[in-house]
Scaffold this motif. Structure first.
Motif, mmCIF file in Angstrom:
data_model
loop_
_atom_site.group_PDB
_atom_site.id
_atom_site.type_symbol
_atom_site.label_atom_id
_atom_site.label_comp_id
_atom_site.label_asym_id
_atom_site.label_seq_id
_atom_site.Cartn_x
_atom_site.Cartn_y
_atom_site.Cartn_z
ATOM 1 N N UNK A 134 0.846 -1.190 0.000
ATOM 2 C CA UNK A 134 0.000 0.000 0.000
ATOM 3 C C UNK A 134 0.882 1.241 0.000
ATOM 4 N N UNK A 135 0.639 2.163 -0.916
ATOM 5 C CA UNK A 135 1.343 3.443 -0.911
ATOM 6 C C UNK A 135 0.667 4.330 0.137
ATOM 7 N N UNK A 136 1.411 4.665 1.185
ATOM 8 C CA UNK A 136 0.825 5.399 2.312
ATOM 9 C C UNK A 136 1.424 6.794 2.489
ATOM 10 N N UNK A 137 2.434 7.140 1.683
ATOM 11 C CA UNK A 137 3.040 8.456 1.823
ATOM 12 C C UNK A 137 3.735 8.892 0.549
ATOM 13 N N UNK A 138 3.879 10.195 0.380
ATOM 14 C CA UNK A 138 4.551 10.750 -0.797
ATOM 15 C C UNK A 138 5.332 12.000 -0.419
ATOM 16 N N UNK A 189 -0.444 7.668 10.176
ATOM 17 C CA UNK A 189 0.317 8.765 10.767
ATOM 18 C C UNK A 189 0.737 8.406 12.195
ATOM 19 N N UNK A 190 1.795 9.077 12.647
ATOM 20 C CA UNK A 190 2.270 8.843 14.001
ATOM 21 C C UNK A 190 3.227 7.680 14.137
ATOM 22 N N UNK A 191 3.712 7.149 13.002
ATOM 23 C CA UNK A 191 4.624 6.012 13.037
ATOM 24 C C UNK A 191 5.978 6.340 12.408
ATOM 25 N N UNK A 192 6.246 7.625 12.191
ATOM 26 C CA UNK A 192 7.545 8.029 11.675
ATOM 27 C C UNK A 192 7.679 8.049 10.170
ATOM 28 N N UNK A 193 6.585 7.803 9.450
ATOM 29 C CA UNK A 193 6.677 7.773 7.983
ATOM 30 C C UNK A 193 6.984 9.166 7.436
ATOM 31 N N UNK A 194 6.308 10.173 7.977
ATOM 32 C CA UNK A 194 6.563 11.542 7.532
ATOM 33 C C UNK A 194 8.005 11.945 7.774
#
Length: 266
Positions: free
Chosen positions: A159-163, A188-193
């Motif tokens: 799954x693409x969850x961030x860009x 969100x809230x798992x360090x992906x950003x």
């Protein structure tokens, strides 16, 4: 024969930050639409605290009462309808913006991947087929790291969850613009950003850019906190028209980038 106990096992949630591939196009556009409309309620709430919003409401009530002869008690009853109208208008404006904002996503390879100083990345998550759990822990890996795991990925879905993207700064050739920074809400809230942001900034250092800039609105509190945390500073603050004279604050952030050895030796 290898010992099963010594074979690395694939975690249930694996996140890989990698450059965009054509197969990601539909997912990226869907994310962009969601991101563009995710602040409808925040914009509406912000509008309620603007003086121009209440001035407009009073003006509408006055026109109904004085010009059209609408009874005062009926004018009061029409106040909720006015709120609904404003909310619907803001929602419609976001929909228009969602369509207009996708011009750079119509052909990402040409827009972001034809210059050595631009690029576009996605955060791809490997997760159980049933989707995200209420609480889960991610393991961040590179595309090369994924190959080290011997466990079959067939039981997990991608799954693409961030860009995030880096574009040219036309006014300052030595700087880059950070764009399309987004993470799907359930993830969100798992360090992906943070990972996306660091990958983009590290890229800027590798290609010899001296700084990176971005814009975000006052309605993106989580984004502002993330940028502050990772060394960005406010360069400028302005107000842009949102609807019916109501304006929204727009921040321009900047962060200096330290050139990598690769850039210095180039």
């Amino acid at each position: 024969m290898p010992d099963p106990a010594s074979t690395p096992q694939l975690p249930s949630y694996l996140c890989c930050i990698r450059p965009f591939e054509p197969r990601d196009a539909l997912a990226v556009k869907a994310m962009a639409s969601e991101a563009a409309t995710s602040t409808v309620w925040s914009f509406f709430t912000a509008a309620l605290f603007r003086e121009t919003f209440w001035e407009l409401l009073i003006a509408v009530e006055a026109v109904l009462f004085v010009v059209f002869g609408v009874p005062g008690d009926l004018c009061v009853l029409l106040v909720p309808a006015f709120f609904v109208f404003i909310f619907t208008s803001i929602w419609a404006a976001h929909q228009v913006r969602a369509v207009a904002a996708q011009s750079d996503l119509s052909n990402i390879p040409d827009t972001y991947q034809t210059s050595k100083r631009t690029n576009f990345w996605v955060a791809e998550l490997y997760e159980p087929l049933l989707g995200p759990a209420s609480a889960f822990q991610l393991t961040f890996v590179t595309p090369q790291d994924v190959e080290k795991y011997q466990t079959d990925l067939g039981g997990l879905r991608r799954v693409v969850v961030g860009t995030v993207g880096i574009r040219k700064n036309r006014d300052e050739p030595e700087g880059g613009w950070l764009t399309r920074m987004a993470v799907l809400k359930p993830y969100r809230g798992h360090g992906i950003g943070t990972q996306l942001l660091e990958v983009a900034c590290r890229f800027c250092g590798d290609v010899g850019l001296t700084h990176v800039r971005l814009q975000t609105t006052e309605c993106h509190d989580a984004a502002k906190s993330l940028f502050y945390k990772h060394g960005f500073q406010i360069l400028n603050y302005m107000h842009k028209p949102m609807f019916a004279g109501v304006k929204v604050g727009v921040y321009m952030f900047t962060r200096n980038v330290k050139p990598s050895r690769q850039a210095l030796n180039a």
